[in-house]
Design a protein around this motif. Structure first.
Motif, PDB file in Angstrom:
ATOM      1  N   HIS A   3       0.857  -1.181   0.000  1.00 35.47           N
ATOM      2  CA  HIS A   3       0.000   0.000   0.000  1.00 35.47           C
ATOM      3  C   HIS A   3       0.888   1.223   0.000  1.00 35.47           C
ATOM      4  N   SER A   6      -0.754   7.347   2.069  1.00 30.48           N
ATOM      5  CA  SER A   6      -2.112   7.851   1.989  1.00 30.48           C
ATOM      6  C   SER A   6      -2.169   9.125   1.169  1.00 30.48           C
ATOM      7  N   LYS A  33      -9.304   7.430   8.571  1.00 29.31           N
ATOM      8  CA  LYS A  33      -7.893   7.412   8.969  1.00 29.31           C
ATOM      9  C   LYS A  33      -7.802   7.333  10.478  1.00 29.31           C
ATOM     10  N   GLY A  94      -3.992   3.032  -0.681  1.00 37.45           N
ATOM     11  CA  GLY A  94      -4.394   2.611   0.660  1.00 37.45           C
ATOM     12  C   GLY A  94      -5.878   2.728   0.906  1.00 37.45           C
TER      13      GLY A  94
END
Length: 170
Positions: A3, A6, A33, A94
């Motif tokens: 991943h 972010s 998050k 992500g």
């Protein structure tokens, strides 16, 4: 293909395929998050738990229903995650958590429908998904949505086996 860091969906430009983004982020769970993958897994556990108790299915019927749901989500998740990754310009964003949903459901296939066993399944799935021991990491190398989805599917299988072993003692 781990991943990637972010990125906010609002930072992404260009058209978005709505159905793919809705499913890929599992209706927004992937936008939470920190740890969007954990939120996707928790969403899968909560839906499974709610369905198990709402329908009061037999253990076998619940296992079959969970397996069918996991297969369907995997098959839909491959094109959805491919589209979202392409539109986001990232290999494995992500915020795409449909893979965690599929893997978590696999980890729940033969688990007793109580909160203790659900938590055991969740913990083992997240551990296998995060650390990706061999051969899980090899599946990440598959192209696009196939790689995004299948490493979590294999992590789900590993988690199911370990959860069933541990569940015998709990």
């Amino acid at each position: 293909m781990a991943h990637q860091p972010s990125v906010s969906v609002s930072e992404l430009r260009g058209p978005k395929t709505r159905w793919a983004w809705a499913l890929g982020t599992f209706f927004g769970a992937g936008l939470l998050k920190p740890g969007p993958g954990t939120y996707g897994s928790i969403a899968a556990v909560l839906l499974w738990y709610a369905a198990a108790h709402a329908f009061q299915a037999t253990f076998g019927a619940l296992a079959i229903g969970t397996a069918i749901a996991a297969i369907a989500i995997t098959l839909i998740g491959i094109p959805a995650s491919t589209i979202v990754a392409r539109e986001a310009g990232r290999e494995d964003p992500g915020f795409v958590v449909i893979d965690e949903v599929a893997g978590q459901l696999i980890a729940l296939i033969a688990v007793r429908p109580n909160w203790q066993h659900a938590v055991i399944s969740l913990v083992f799935f997240r551990l296998f998904d995060i650390f990706k021991p061999w051969p899980i990491r090899k599946f990440e190398a598959l192209p696009e949505g196939t790689g995004i989805m299948l490493d979590d599917v294999v992590a789900g299988v590993f988690a199911l086996v370990v959860a069933l072993l541990v569940g015998r003692f709990v």
